[in-house]
Design an enzyme around this catalytic site. Structure first.
Site, PDB file in Angstrom:
ATOM      1  N   GLU A 265      -6.670   5.789  -6.955  1.00 57.53           N
ATOM      2  CA  GLU A 265      -5.457   5.050  -6.614  1.00 57.53           C
ATOM      3  C   GLU A 265      -4.624   4.849  -7.872  1.00 57.53           C
ATOM      4  O   GLU A 265      -5.159   4.490  -8.917  1.00 57.53           O
ATOM      5  CB  GLU A 265      -5.752   3.646  -6.064  1.00 57.53           C
ATOM      6  CG  GLU A 265      -6.370   3.556  -4.699  1.00 57.53           C
ATOM      7  CD  GLU A 265      -6.558   2.096  -4.273  1.00 57.53           C
ATOM      8  OE1 GLU A 265      -5.898   1.208  -4.859  1.00 57.53           O
ATOM      9  OE2 GLU A 265      -7.373   1.846  -3.377  1.00 57.53           O
ATOM     10  N   GLU A 319       2.716  -1.335   3.943  1.00 57.03           N
ATOM     11  CA  GLU A 319       1.807  -1.890   4.958  1.00 57.03           C
ATOM     12  C   GLU A 319       2.083  -3.386   5.113  1.00 57.03           C
ATOM     13  O   GLU A 319       1.742  -4.185   4.254  1.00 57.03           O
ATOM     14  CB  GLU A 319       0.350  -1.637   4.560  1.00 57.03           C
ATOM     15  CG  GLU A 319       0.016  -0.149   4.447  1.00 57.03           C
ATOM     16  CD  GLU A 319      -1.348   0.093   3.834  1.00 57.03           C
ATOM     17  OE1 GLU A 319      -2.367  -0.239   4.491  1.00 57.03           O
ATOM     18  OE2 GLU A 319      -1.400   0.596   2.694  1.00 57.03           O
ATOM     19  N   LYS A 322      -0.777  -6.446   4.851  1.00 57.93           N
ATOM     20  CA  LYS A 322      -1.660  -6.639   3.698  1.00 57.93           C
ATOM     21  C   LYS A 322      -1.484  -8.050   3.155  1.00 57.93           C
ATOM     22  O   LYS A 322      -0.358  -8.527   2.992  1.00 57.93           O
ATOM     23  CB  LYS A 322      -1.367  -5.610   2.607  1.00 57.93           C
ATOM     24  CG  LYS A 322      -1.741  -4.185   2.976  1.00 57.93           C
ATOM     25  CD  LYS A 322      -1.822  -3.291   1.752  1.00 57.93           C
ATOM     26  CE  LYS A 322      -3.061  -3.622   0.927  1.00 57.93           C
ATOM     27  NZ  LYS A 322      -3.232  -2.683  -0.198  1.00 57.93           N
ATOM     28  N   GLU A 328       1.951  -6.273  -2.677  1.00 56.80           N
ATOM     29  CA  GLU A 328       0.885  -5.611  -1.923  1.00 56.80           C
ATOM     30  C   GLU A 328       1.419  -4.908  -0.672  1.00 56.80           C
ATOM     31  O   GLU A 328       0.820  -3.946  -0.192  1.00 56.80           O
ATOM     32  CB  GLU A 328      -0.190  -6.624  -1.525  1.00 56.80           C
ATOM     33  CG  GLU A 328      -1.058  -7.098  -2.667  1.00 56.80           C
ATOM     34  CD  GLU A 328      -1.906  -5.973  -3.240  1.00 56.80           C
ATOM     35  OE1 GLU A 328      -2.488  -5.215  -2.452  1.00 56.80           O
ATOM     36  OE2 GLU A 328      -1.969  -5.852  -4.478  1.00 56.80           O
TER      37      GLU A 328
END
Length: 380
Positions: A265, A319, A322, A328
């Site tokens: 990541e 997203e 999250k 985030e």
């Protein structure tokens, strides 16, 4: 003369137009997270990634809907075995059942090349979870051996950079002392089965935590003075490469130089809370565009110049579910409707969405428009 000049300019334009469309064909992977309630279906995502020539995808689970949607494609998958399932993997029968259901049942139609057993286990202080990691990996590996899949599917896990006690200078990298009892046998196992050591590396965190001291240019791969390791005299012009070499140094302290470090990541958020310095669209665009340029050049780090860096970008979509700070929920290259969050040339095709125009069609349209412009300029 005018027609020859027009042809050369048009040829150059076509070359540049196609370069970013094919950028993922260099082998760069992407993380496909699904902690959201507004994402497109896996079948639509398969078309999007196909239009971008993405060849490698990492999941955080083994979602059968995703794996089925990508059957008979050229995409290679890392599938995840969740942290909450590690203790069960100590039981050989449960490990066998998991592999058969989540891997074997999808082969060979869907290319599964890696099982990620747990994610950032040592970020938690849960000693039971820490103790379960290696036995779970060993159990899953034995199942793969018994099924004759151990040469086709590798077994590994991913770590946060918080496992490092020292990362500066890179040649002085060491793991935290309290993790040695877990990491030493784990690294020995990596060496035994020849699997890579994965890290989740985010220079963004270093900048966010100390923007007054950390150079933004250094973390964004922009021109800067960089730093020179006083021990090796190796020069670093970006933080990510320094982080990777620090992990190599820490592994060497454990007695191994035969394990490859890969990045599972890395990314940069396009938006954050007021106290999240650097989380902007402009910085996210710079980080990813400059990183992708480096990777397509097959660069290695200063300490490992002949080993091209292997990277999975985080993440495919923003997203919205999250937890945590705003950043985030804003790491995606794309909004859920398929539109790019910023422009690094990755305009793909998401069927049924607002971006439902293929990259090739967009290129053709741009070339046609540009041609009309040239015709006007040259009076042709």
């Amino acid at each position: 003369m005018a027609s020859c000049s027009l042809f050369r300019v048009l040829l150059l334009f076509l070359t540049l137009s196609g370069s970013f469309v094919q950028i993922f064909s260099a082998g760069i992977g992407i993380n496909y997270g699904q902690i959201a309630d507004n994402l497109p279906s896996p079948s639509r995502v398969a078309v999007l990634l196909g239009s971008l020539s993405v060849s490698r995808v990492k999941l955080y689970d083994a979602d059968p809907n995703v794996l089925l949607a990508f059957s008979n494609s050229s995409v290679e998958f890392i599938v995840g075995l969740g942290n909450d399932n590690l203790q069960n993997m100590r039981d050989p029968a449960k490990a066998q059942a998991w592999v058969e259901e989540n891997v074997l049942s999808h082969l060979p139609q869907t290319k599964i090349t890696c099982i990620l057993v747990g994610n950032e286990i040592f970020y938690s202080n849960d000693t039971q979870l820490r103790s379960s990691l290696l036995p779970a990996m060993q159990s899953v590996y034995r199942v793969l051996v018994n099924l004759g899949l151990d040469k086709q599917v590798i077994v590994t896990t991913a770590h946060s950079l918080s496992i490092l006690a020292t990362s500066y200078p890179p040649s002085a990298g060491t793991f935290k002392e309290d993790l040695t009892e877990y990491l030493q046998p784990l690294i020995n196992f990596h060496s035994l089965i020849k699997s890579p050591f994965l890290i989740n590396a985010y220079p963004y965190f270093a900048y966010k935590d100390n923007p007054a001291e950390v150079s933004l240019e250094y973390v964004l791969f922009q021109p800067n003075q960089g730093m020179t390791d006083p021990i090796t005299n190796l020069h670093y012009d970006n933080m990510l490469y320094a982080q990777i070499d620090a992990v190599y140094s820490a592994i060497k302290v454990m007695g191994h130089t035969d394990i490859e470090v890969r990045i599972s990541e890395t990314g940069w958020p396009s938006k954050g809370d007021e106290d999240e310095a650097g989380a902007t669209v402009e910085n996210a665009e710079l980080y990813h565009a400059n990183l992708l340029k480096r990777i397509t050049q097959k660069q290695g780090t200063p300490a490992k110049p002949s080993t091209p860096i292997d990277i999975y970008v985080f993440a495919l979509f923003n997203e919205n579910l999250k937890p945590g700070p705003a950043s985030e929920r804003n790491y995606g290259l794309y909004y859920p409707d398929g539109n790019p969050v910023y422009n690094i040339g990755l305009q793909g095709n998401l069927p049924g969405g607002t971006s439902d125009v293929s990259a090739s069609n967009k290129t053709a349209f741009s070339v046609f428009s540009f041609l009309l412009f040239l015709i006007a300029c040259f009076n042709l």
